[in-house]
Write a protein that holds these residues in place. Structure first.
Motif, PDB file in Angstrom:
ATOM      1  N   TYR A 159       0.793  -1.227   0.000  1.00  0.00           N
ATOM      2  CA  TYR A 159       0.000   0.000   0.000  1.00  0.00           C
ATOM      3  C   TYR A 159       0.829   1.283   0.000  1.00  0.00           C
ATOM      4  O   TYR A 159       0.509   2.220  -0.753  1.00  0.00           O
ATOM      5  N   PRO A 160       1.890   1.391   0.787  1.00  0.00           N
ATOM      6  CA  PRO A 160       2.666   2.646   0.746  1.00  0.00           C
ATOM      7  C   PRO A 160       3.174   2.991  -0.641  1.00  0.00           C
ATOM      8  O   PRO A 160       3.237   4.175  -1.008  1.00  0.00           O
ATOM      9  N   ASN A 161       3.559   1.993  -1.417  1.00  0.00           N
ATOM     10  CA  ASN A 161       3.994   2.259  -2.786  1.00  0.00           C
ATOM     11  C   ASN A 161       2.810   2.545  -3.695  1.00  0.00           C
ATOM     12  O   ASN A 161       2.850   3.471  -4.522  1.00  0.00           O
ATOM     13  N   LEU A 162       1.744   1.768  -3.588  1.00  0.00           N
ATOM     14  CA  LEU A 162       0.586   1.966  -4.455  1.00  0.00           C
ATOM     15  C   LEU A 162       0.022   3.373  -4.332  1.00  0.00           C
ATOM     16  O   LEU A 162      -0.329   4.010  -5.333  1.00  0.00           O
ATOM     17  N   LYS A 163      -0.044   3.897  -3.114  1.00  0.00           N
ATOM     18  CA  LYS A 163      -0.658   5.214  -2.937  1.00  0.00           C
ATOM     19  C   LYS A 163       0.226   6.346  -3.476  1.00  0.00           C
ATOM     20  O   LYS A 163      -0.261   7.465  -3.669  1.00  0.00           O
ATOM     21  N   VAL A 164       1.503   6.059  -3.748  1.00  0.00           N
ATOM     22  CA  VAL A 164       2.347   7.043  -4.438  1.00  0.00           C
ATOM     23  C   VAL A 164       1.819   7.271  -5.849  1.00  0.00           C
ATOM     24  O   VAL A 164       1.853   8.388  -6.377  1.00  0.00           O
ATOM     25  N   SER A 169       3.380  -1.409  -7.201  1.00  0.00           N
ATOM     26  CA  SER A 169       3.372  -1.967  -5.846  1.00  0.00           C
ATOM     27  C   SER A 169       4.768  -2.118  -5.257  1.00  0.00           C
ATOM     28  O   SER A 169       4.910  -2.312  -4.042  1.00  0.00           O
ATOM     29  N   VAL A 170       5.797  -2.016  -6.100  1.00  0.00           N
ATOM     30  CA  VAL A 170       7.174  -2.139  -5.605  1.00  0.00           C
ATOM     31  C   VAL A 170       8.012  -0.904  -5.939  1.00  0.00           C
ATOM     32  O   VAL A 170       9.230  -0.919  -5.792  1.00  0.00           O
ATOM     33  N   PHE A 194      -1.978  -4.715 -15.857  1.00  0.00           N
ATOM     34  CA  PHE A 194      -1.625  -5.530 -14.694  1.00  0.00           C
ATOM     35  C   PHE A 194      -0.132  -5.429 -14.395  1.00  0.00           C
ATOM     36  O   PHE A 194       0.293  -5.251 -13.249  1.00  0.00           O
ATOM     37  N   THR A 195       0.681  -5.509 -15.446  1.00  0.00           N
ATOM     38  CA  THR A 195       2.128  -5.391 -15.273  1.00  0.00           C
ATOM     39  C   THR A 195       2.493  -4.071 -14.603  1.00  0.00           C
ATOM     40  O   THR A 195       3.291  -4.034 -13.648  1.00  0.00           O
ATOM     41  N   ALA A 196       1.910  -2.983 -15.102  1.00  0.00           N
ATOM     42  CA  ALA A 196       2.233  -1.656 -14.561  1.00  0.00           C
ATOM     43  C   ALA A 196       1.823  -1.543 -13.101  1.00  0.00           C
ATOM     44  O   ALA A 196       2.571  -0.998 -12.269  1.00  0.00           O
ATOM     45  N   ARG A 197       0.659  -2.050 -12.765  1.00  0.00           N
ATOM     46  CA  ARG A 197       0.176  -1.934 -11.393  1.00  0.00           C
ATOM     47  C   ARG A 197       1.033  -2.740 -10.426  1.00  0.00           C
ATOM     48  O   ARG A 197       1.276  -2.311  -9.284  1.00  0.00           O
ATOM     49  N   MET A 198       1.495  -3.897 -10.860  1.00  0.00           N
ATOM     50  CA  MET A 198       2.395  -4.666 -10.005  1.00  0.00           C
ATOM     51  C   MET A 198       3.726  -3.938  -9.830  1.00  0.00           C
ATOM     52  O   MET A 198       4.327  -3.990  -8.746  1.00  0.00           O
ATOM     53  N   LEU A 199       4.166  -3.236 -10.862  1.00  0.00           N
ATOM     54  CA  LEU A 199       5.367  -2.414 -10.733  1.00  0.00           C
ATOM     55  C   LEU A 199       5.128  -1.260  -9.759  1.00  0.00           C
ATOM     56  O   LEU A 199       6.014  -0.907  -8.970  1.00  0.00           O
TER      57      LEU A 199
END
Length: 457
Positions: A99-104, A339-340, A332-337
């Motif tokens: 979550y901390p990365n996703l919300k960026v 997340s990290v 999907f690829t971008a969203r997983m990226l």
């Protein structure tokens, strides 16, 4: 007094700084602000097949696109009892780490605390045998509470297992409210049932034919390969770690929320339009049967409700999903990226597609005369990362009523010109714009224009 002034200016500075920080990560949200977020509730028979876990990972990295109002662990023909939310909790724990990365990349991602607050268990037993007096569950109560909210948007309820938690909610409202209140409740429901995995779907469709009900049976054949998943998904942080290898087929339940994905491609209420979740017949069909296991459990499980009517897949089947494969795989690829990746500038984000001056994600309509030349203009489209944009205009023949050939001039430019065929009077023509950037991975935005050709005089 000096201390008070100092405190005041410090507060102003912090507010301004916070606004600046928010603006820095709102680029992706600015896209969403031009569309209405779908409200969704997911019911899932977690533990029956790892594909539910896979679909849940994709749903969670897409969670900024929806208002998720329920995550309900339920039963189905492959998981006839449930006792806990352990698997759901494990995946939500992984989300909390990402979550901390996703919300960026989007501050519209819901907090882990919120997602835990709307997570519950539904019916613990199988099918209609677990519906009725004394059978209320936290999940069925959650569905009722969501429908009771003062919110005009419908609620899309996804059935990744059986539908008996939804059936219990309907049963309770029928028993405790008057006819008008029941009608209002049912009018809020949009059901997307994957394959049919108990007898409750047939019960709902038979007894409440006014309910908007899709039963998707063409949910295989669109999926990414195991090699793609290993290279792009499963090695990406905590959420990748809880994305399991497939046992049978990958992500069979994903089309349910992809159908309502607000990417500009379709209006999910108009089931024939087609989008990431498939394309469906506008006319309901009788006797769309559940998975074979349902009949094995009880021979007349669904035939006892004949005729019951549901929206089913069109003849294209999974091809109606697969045609958009580059877009949804890259998404999907971008969203997983995301997340990290803790730096917004180190990842790619979706472009914003503008159609004839309209920057929303709504499907647009226009009228034209046979033989007229129309212009479709995507000037003003932009990319939050300042990547180069590419354009592709296509005539989407399957949902169109006109079966002839339609040519598009300048089909890869910002301004397309189309001559409406002279024999298209009274017909509808669907044109889809794909805007995609040259980032890594390339990300897509869509718009659709439906041209209603005037009838011959």
């Amino acid at each position: 007094m000096k201390a008070l002034f100092t405190l005041f200016f410090l507060s102003v500075f912090l507010v301004i700084s916070a606004c600046k920080d928010t603006a820095a990560v709102q680029t992706e949200d600015s896209i969403n602000s031009t569309s209405i977020k779908p409200r969704i509730i997911t019911t899932t028979d977690l533990g029956a097949d790892p594909d539910d876990e896979q679909s849940l990972v994709r749903e969670l990295v897409s969670a900024n696109e929806f208002d998720i109002e329920g995550l309900i662990v339920a039963t189905g023909c492959w998981k006839k009892t449930q006792s806990n939310t352990t698997i759901l909790d494990k995946i939500l724990n992984a989300y909390s780490l990402a979550y901390p990365n996703l919300k960026v990349h989007s501050n519209a991602y819901p907090s882990p605390e919120y997602l835990r607050s709307i997570s519950s268990i539904g019916q613990r037993g199988y099918g209609m045998a677990d519906v009725g007096t004394g059978k209320d569950s936290p999940g069925s109560n959650l569905i009722i509470a969501a429908a009771d909210k003062n919110d005009a948007r419908p609620i899309w309820i996804m059935g990744w297992g059986g539908m008996n938690t939804v059936a219990q909610a309907i049963w309770k409202v029928k028993e405790t409210r008057n006819a008008t209140q029941l009608k209002d409740f049912l009018s809020k429901l949009r059901l997307y049932d994957v394959l049919g995995q108990d007898d409750a779907g047939a019960w709902i469709a038979k007894n409440y034919p006014e309910v908007f009900y899709i039963r998707a049976t063409s949910v295989y054949g669109w999926q990414p390969t195991d090699e793609y998943l290993a290279a792009s998904i499963q090695n990406k942080g905590p959420l990748g770690a809880v994305y399991p290898n497939r046992k049978y087929a990958t992500e069979g339940d994903t089309p349910s929320f992809m159908h309502v994905f607000p990417n500009g491609l379709n209006n999910p209420e108009q089931v024939e339009q087609g989008g990431w979740g498939g394309r469906f017949n506008t006319t309901k069909t009788a006797g769309i049967r559940s998975m074979s296991e349902v009949k094995k459990i009880q021979e007349d499980a669904e035939t006892q409700y004949d005729p019951y009517m549901m929206h089913g897949n069109t003849a294209e089947g999974a091809e109606a999903i697969k045609r958009w494969a580059i877009g949804y795989n890259n998404d999907f690829t971008a969203r997983m990226l995301w997340s990290v990746t803790s730096d917004y500038t180190k990842a790619n984000h979706h472009p914003i597609a503008v159609l004839n001056g309209d920057a929303t994600k709504q499907v647009l309509e226009m009228t034209a005369s046979p033989g007229a030349v129309i212009e479709l203009n995507t000037s003003g489209s932009k990319d939050p990362d300042n990547n180069k944009l590419n354009y592709s205009w296509v005539y989407y023949k399957e949902p169109s009523s006109y079966s002839g050939v339609v040519s598009i001039q300048n089909s890869t430019s910002t301004l397309a010109k189309i001559e409406i065929p002279k024999d298209a009077a009274g017909q509808t023509l669907h044109f889809v714009l794909e805007v995609y950037d040259n980032g890594t991975p390339s990300l897509y935005a869509y718009r659709r224009m439906i041209v209603k050709v005037q009838a011959a005089k």
